[in-house]
Design a protein around this motif. Sequence first.
Motif, PDB file in Angstrom:
ATOM      1  N   LEU A  49     -28.990 -29.434  69.808  1.00 50.62           N
ATOM      2  CA  LEU A  49     -28.001 -30.506  69.864  1.00 50.62           C
ATOM      3  C   LEU A  49     -28.481 -31.742  69.109  1.00 50.62           C
ATOM      4  CD1 LEU A  49     -26.373 -30.768  73.413  1.00 50.62           C
ATOM      5  CD2 LEU A  49     -25.239 -30.499  71.207  1.00 50.62           C
ATOM      6  N   GLU A  50     -29.740 -32.079  69.275  1.00 48.50           N
ATOM      7  CA  GLU A  50     -30.271 -33.255  68.565  1.00 48.50           C
ATOM      8  C   GLU A  50     -30.190 -33.052  67.060  1.00 48.50           C
ATOM      9  OE1 GLU A  50     -33.380 -34.953  71.956  1.00 48.50           O
ATOM     10  OE2 GLU A  50     -34.114 -33.577  70.408  1.00 48.50           O
ATOM     11  N   LEU A  57     -26.415 -33.309  66.028  1.00 50.59           N
ATOM     12  CA  LEU A  57     -25.881 -34.664  66.147  1.00 50.59           C
ATOM     13  C   LEU A  57     -26.673 -35.687  65.347  1.00 50.59           C
ATOM     14  CD1 LEU A  57     -25.119 -34.623  69.982  1.00 50.59           C
ATOM     15  CD2 LEU A  57     -23.561 -34.136  68.092  1.00 50.59           C
ATOM     16  N   ARG A  58     -27.675 -35.219  64.614  1.00 50.71           N
ATOM     17  CA  ARG A  58     -28.507 -36.082  63.769  1.00 50.71           C
ATOM     18  C   ARG A  58     -29.206 -37.164  64.603  1.00 50.71           C
ATOM     19  NH1 ARG A  58     -26.775 -32.274  61.247  1.00 50.71           N
ATOM     20  NH2 ARG A  58     -26.178 -32.268  59.051  1.00 50.71           N
ATOM     21  N   LEU A  88     -23.647 -37.450  76.485  1.00 50.16           N
ATOM     22  CA  LEU A  88     -24.067 -37.787  75.126  1.00 50.16           C
ATOM     23  C   LEU A  88     -24.101 -39.299  74.977  1.00 50.16           C
ATOM     24  CD1 LEU A  88     -22.081 -35.305  72.841  1.00 50.16           C
ATOM     25  CD2 LEU A  88     -24.403 -35.095  73.695  1.00 50.16           C
ATOM     26  N   LEU A 142     -22.375 -42.445  68.565  1.00 46.78           N
ATOM     27  CA  LEU A 142     -22.693 -41.381  67.602  1.00 46.78           C
ATOM     28  C   LEU A 142     -21.941 -41.629  66.300  1.00 46.78           C
ATOM     29  CD1 LEU A 142     -22.538 -38.239  69.930  1.00 46.78           C
ATOM     30  CD2 LEU A 142     -24.580 -39.318  68.978  1.00 46.78           C
ATOM     31  N   GLU A 197     -17.553 -38.320  61.921  1.00 49.47           N
ATOM     32  CA  GLU A 197     -17.672 -37.123  61.093  1.00 49.47           C
ATOM     33  C   GLU A 197     -17.881 -37.471  59.627  1.00 49.47           C
ATOM     34  OE1 GLU A 197     -14.527 -33.994  59.469  1.00 49.47           O
ATOM     35  OE2 GLU A 197     -14.898 -33.653  61.613  1.00 49.47           O
ATOM     36  N   TYR A 227     -19.583 -30.415  64.262  1.00 49.03           N
ATOM     37  CA  TYR A 227     -20.062 -31.675  64.840  1.00 49.03           C
ATOM     38  C   TYR A 227     -18.949 -32.337  65.647  1.00 49.03           C
ATOM     39  CZ  TYR A 227     -21.483 -36.621  64.897  1.00 49.03           C
ATOM     40  OH  TYR A 227     -21.787 -37.908  65.282  1.00 49.03           O
ATOM     41  N   THR A 228     -17.773 -32.469  65.038  1.00 50.11           N
ATOM     42  CA  THR A 228     -16.650 -33.126  65.712  1.00 50.11           C
ATOM     43  C   THR A 228     -16.214 -32.344  66.942  1.00 50.11           C
ATOM     44  OG1 THR A 228     -15.907 -34.120  63.639  1.00 50.11           O
ATOM     45  CG2 THR A 228     -14.277 -33.928  65.408  1.00 50.11           C
ATOM     46  N   VAL A 237     -18.736 -32.931  69.863  1.00 55.74           N
ATOM     47  CA  VAL A 237     -18.651 -34.286  70.419  1.00 55.74           C
ATOM     48  C   VAL A 237     -17.357 -34.458  71.213  1.00 55.74           C
ATOM     49  CG1 VAL A 237     -18.483 -36.745  69.855  1.00 55.74           C
ATOM     50  CG2 VAL A 237     -20.125 -35.291  68.640  1.00 55.74           C
TER      51      VAL A 237
END
Length: 446
Positions: free
Chosen positions: A300-301, A304-305, A317, A321, A324, A334-335, A338
């Motif tokens: 996940l890290e 999600l960068r 979370l 963040l 996109e 990614y989207t 989240v």
Amino acid sequence: MTRQLHLNAFLMNTGHHEASWRLPESDPHAHVRLEHYVRLARAAERGTFDSLFLADGPQLWNSVGQRPSGALEPLTLLTALATATRHIGLIATASTSYNSPYNLARKFASLDLISDGRAGWNIVTTAGAEAARNFGLDAEPAHAERYARAAEFLDVALKLWDSWEDDAIVADKAAGVWGDDAKIHPPRHRGTYFSVEGALNVPRTPQGYPLLVQAGSSEDGKRFAARYAEAVFTAQQTLQDAQAFYADLKSRTAAAGRDPGHLKVLPGIVPVVGSTEAEARAAEQVLEEHIVHRHGVTHLENLLRLPPGALELDAPLPAGLPPESAIEGAKSRYTLVVELARRERLTVRQLIGRLGGGRGHLTFAGTPEQVADKIETWFTQGAADGFNIMPAVLPSGLDAFVDHVVPVLRARGLLRTEYGPRQTLRERYGLPRPANQYTAGAPALV
């Protein structure tokens, strides 16, 4: 005739759930054993699936501590499966970022000939710095650049597949003429990313082109799909999101001058089937209990960068963040992740549990009738033309779907009871064989 579901079996080593390899029934070495994949392919063929699919990437996925890692090269494996099956389509992932058009066009043409017209190509642009560094790059190319390269790559591949006219082979023994040189058309392509001079060294194949599949749901991905794709694999969590994606992609396809019916949308579903709902949920719970959460946190890290240590298992979370638009990797996934976490107010631990089975694809546990209900609802309510079936555990999950869900779908008139006469993969998906662009009267390629 009633509109028919398209079913594709997405095969991944011991199953899509990351903990599937830890079950007593699982073979931790199955991912490199041909007999494992032959068994799965024949099971999917028993279920009259349209096709099966192998994912791939030019890098080592995951930590080898997490789950079976590494994979057999898919075109090599599918060539072997072509000799072990008769009807089912054979779709392989291959990257436009880390291949050349000539070699890849030749490989897919060869698979199509060997399989009598059952080849498909899942076209990916490959996100991630790890893959880039395996090919001498310091970082992955920008998202838009990867798709621009992909468009030119595919245009060149289409020229190569058309570089032999269908009747270029004369085979006139008496006259001593094997082929007609006038019906060979070297592409002589000069572009931004590629320079390709000569004709393909493989004749035109039963399908003309392999079935063209795409799996990106970002804006760039949808534009590419509208122009080229004939099947789209997508991850959607809700009926409403799936309906919106389906309508948008069909509209884009029409705007690109193509028949929207010639693009099939196949969301992924991870079905966990039990004789009762409680049995199915118990099987799902067993899998979740086998998740090693530290691996999920790391994944996940990375997605999600976020820096290591940024996520807490029993917290949501973090706020703030990036959007996109700031992500150069897997934008749509990614989207999706989240939005799933925010919409359902999941902790990191809960989110890892939800992603453990399908990495963002819809997961569903229930009886055969309940699984069939979910599939039928999406299929009849404008959300799907079929499904990418992603069993949580293999081979048992595929067997359960074939033996228990497929009969329900057949009884409802949604799925064929047998294959019938031999067909190409394109024919099975209800698609025409493309005309050769060099043949007089053929429409020009976009």
